[in-house]
Design a protein around this motif. Sequence first.
Motif, mmCIF file in Angstrom:
data_model
loop_
_atom_site.group_PDB
_atom_site.id
_atom_site.type_symbol
_atom_site.label_atom_id
_atom_site.label_comp_id
_atom_site.label_asym_id
_atom_site.label_seq_id
_atom_site.Cartn_x
_atom_site.Cartn_y
_atom_site.Cartn_z
ATOM 1 N N PHE A 6 0.833 -1.199 0.000
ATOM 2 C CA PHE A 6 0.000 0.000 0.000
ATOM 3 C C PHE A 6 0.868 1.249 0.000
ATOM 4 C CE2 PHE A 6 -2.410 3.359 2.110
ATOM 5 C CZ PHE A 6 -3.580 3.345 1.383
ATOM 6 N N ALA A 7 1.941 1.224 0.777
ATOM 7 C CA ALA A 7 2.848 2.374 0.825
ATOM 8 C C ALA A 7 3.499 2.613 -0.536
ATOM 9 C CB ALA A 7 3.910 2.157 1.895
ATOM 10 N N ILE A 8 3.924 1.542 -1.195
ATOM 11 C CA ILE A 8 4.529 1.671 -2.525
ATOM 12 C C ILE A 8 3.506 2.200 -3.523
ATOM 13 C CG2 ILE A 8 5.542 0.380 -4.458
ATOM 14 C CD1 ILE A 8 6.808 -1.468 -2.252
ATOM 15 N N VAL A 9 2.305 1.623 -3.504
ATOM 16 C CA VAL A 9 1.235 2.104 -4.380
ATOM 17 C C VAL A 9 0.910 3.557 -4.031
ATOM 18 C CG1 VAL A 9 -1.223 1.852 -4.949
ATOM 19 C CG2 VAL A 9 0.257 -0.157 -4.908
ATOM 20 N N GLY A 10 0.963 3.882 -2.762
ATOM 21 C CA GLY A 10 0.713 5.259 -2.332
ATOM 22 C C GLY A 10 1.720 6.243 -2.901
ATOM 23 N N VAL A 11 2.982 5.828 -2.934
ATOM 24 C CA VAL A 11 4.017 6.685 -3.535
ATOM 25 C C VAL A 11 3.730 6.877 -5.024
ATOM 26 C CG1 VAL A 11 6.476 6.809 -4.144
ATOM 27 C CG2 VAL A 11 5.783 6.153 -1.818
ATOM 28 N N ILE B 135 -8.834 6.811 -9.679
ATOM 29 C CA ILE B 135 -9.151 5.702 -10.587
ATOM 30 C C ILE B 135 -7.956 4.764 -10.700
ATOM 31 C CG2 ILE B 135 -9.647 5.109 -12.997
ATOM 32 C CD1 ILE B 135 -11.291 7.781 -13.079
ATOM 33 N N ILE B 136 -6.791 5.335 -10.885
ATOM 34 C CA ILE B 136 -5.573 4.523 -10.975
ATOM 35 C C ILE B 136 -5.322 3.799 -9.656
ATOM 36 C CG2 ILE B 136 -3.060 4.645 -11.250
ATOM 37 C CD1 ILE B 136 -3.660 7.026 -13.224
ATOM 38 N N SER B 137 -5.499 4.496 -8.549
ATOM 39 C CA SER B 137 -5.295 3.911 -7.225
ATOM 40 C C SER B 137 -6.227 2.728 -6.975
ATOM 41 C CB SER B 137 -5.523 4.973 -6.153
ATOM 42 O OG SER B 137 -5.419 4.426 -4.866
ATOM 43 N N PHE B 138 -7.479 2.852 -7.404
ATOM 44 C CA PHE B 138 -8.441 1.767 -7.223
ATOM 45 C C PHE B 138 -7.920 0.483 -7.854
ATOM 46 C CE2 PHE B 138 -11.886 -0.745 -9.117
ATOM 47 C CZ PHE B 138 -12.536 -1.163 -7.968
ATOM 48 N N PHE B 139 -7.463 0.571 -9.086
ATOM 49 C CA PHE B 139 -6.997 -0.635 -9.775
ATOM 50 C C PHE B 139 -5.677 -1.151 -9.220
ATOM 51 C CE2 PHE B 139 -10.090 0.981 -12.857
ATOM 52 C CZ PHE B 139 -10.838 -0.170 -13.029
ATOM 53 N N LEU B 140 -4.757 -0.272 -8.895
ATOM 54 C CA LEU B 140 -3.484 -0.721 -8.304
ATOM 55 C C LEU B 140 -3.727 -1.404 -6.955
ATOM 56 C CD1 LEU B 140 -1.060 2.264 -9.076
ATOM 57 C CD2 LEU B 140 -1.071 -0.008 -10.128
ATOM 58 N N ASN B 141 -4.562 -0.800 -6.113
ATOM 59 C CA ASN B 141 -4.826 -1.403 -4.809
ATOM 60 C C ASN B 141 -5.635 -2.690 -4.924
ATOM 61 O OD1 ASN B 141 -3.549 0.094 -2.662
ATOM 62 N ND2 ASN B 141 -4.761 1.815 -3.359
ATOM 63 N N SER B 142 -6.548 -2.740 -5.876
ATOM 64 C CA SER B 142 -7.318 -3.979 -6.061
ATOM 65 C C SER B 142 -6.402 -5.123 -6.477
ATOM 66 C CB SER B 142 -8.401 -3.785 -7.126
ATOM 67 O OG SER B 142 -9.395 -2.918 -6.667
#
Length: 126
Positions: A12-17, A51-58
């Motif tokens: 999550f932290a990496i995706v957050g960055v 939108i990008i975050s939704f797919f990366l986190n999913s």
Amino acid sequence: MPKFEVREFITFAIVGVINTATYYSFYLLGLKTLGLAYMIAHFSAVVLSMIISFFLNSYITYKVKPTWKKFLMYPITQLVNIVVTAILLYILVDGLHVNSTIAPIGALIITVPVTFVVTGKVLKAA
């Protein structure tokens, strides 16, 4: 109480960055290239990066299948985060006269920790 997943938190932290860089890139594009007002640039960047975050986190963080229901719930659960970030952005830029180019970074640092918990609850829901 749900078990704290270290792998999820790190991912999550990496995706957050990545998401923060995406947000900031869209923000600067709107602010500097398109000449948008900072708040319009902010909200536009929030929508695109969400939108990008939704797919990366999913797919990457929580390893769940994205659904239309989760996609539609995702921004609703993030609403508090969005509003608080916007308020902090306003306070930083108009109240404290922080440069509008760097103000979003300060606002995001304050709001990001809550997002991990909320995002996990939404994406892991049936």
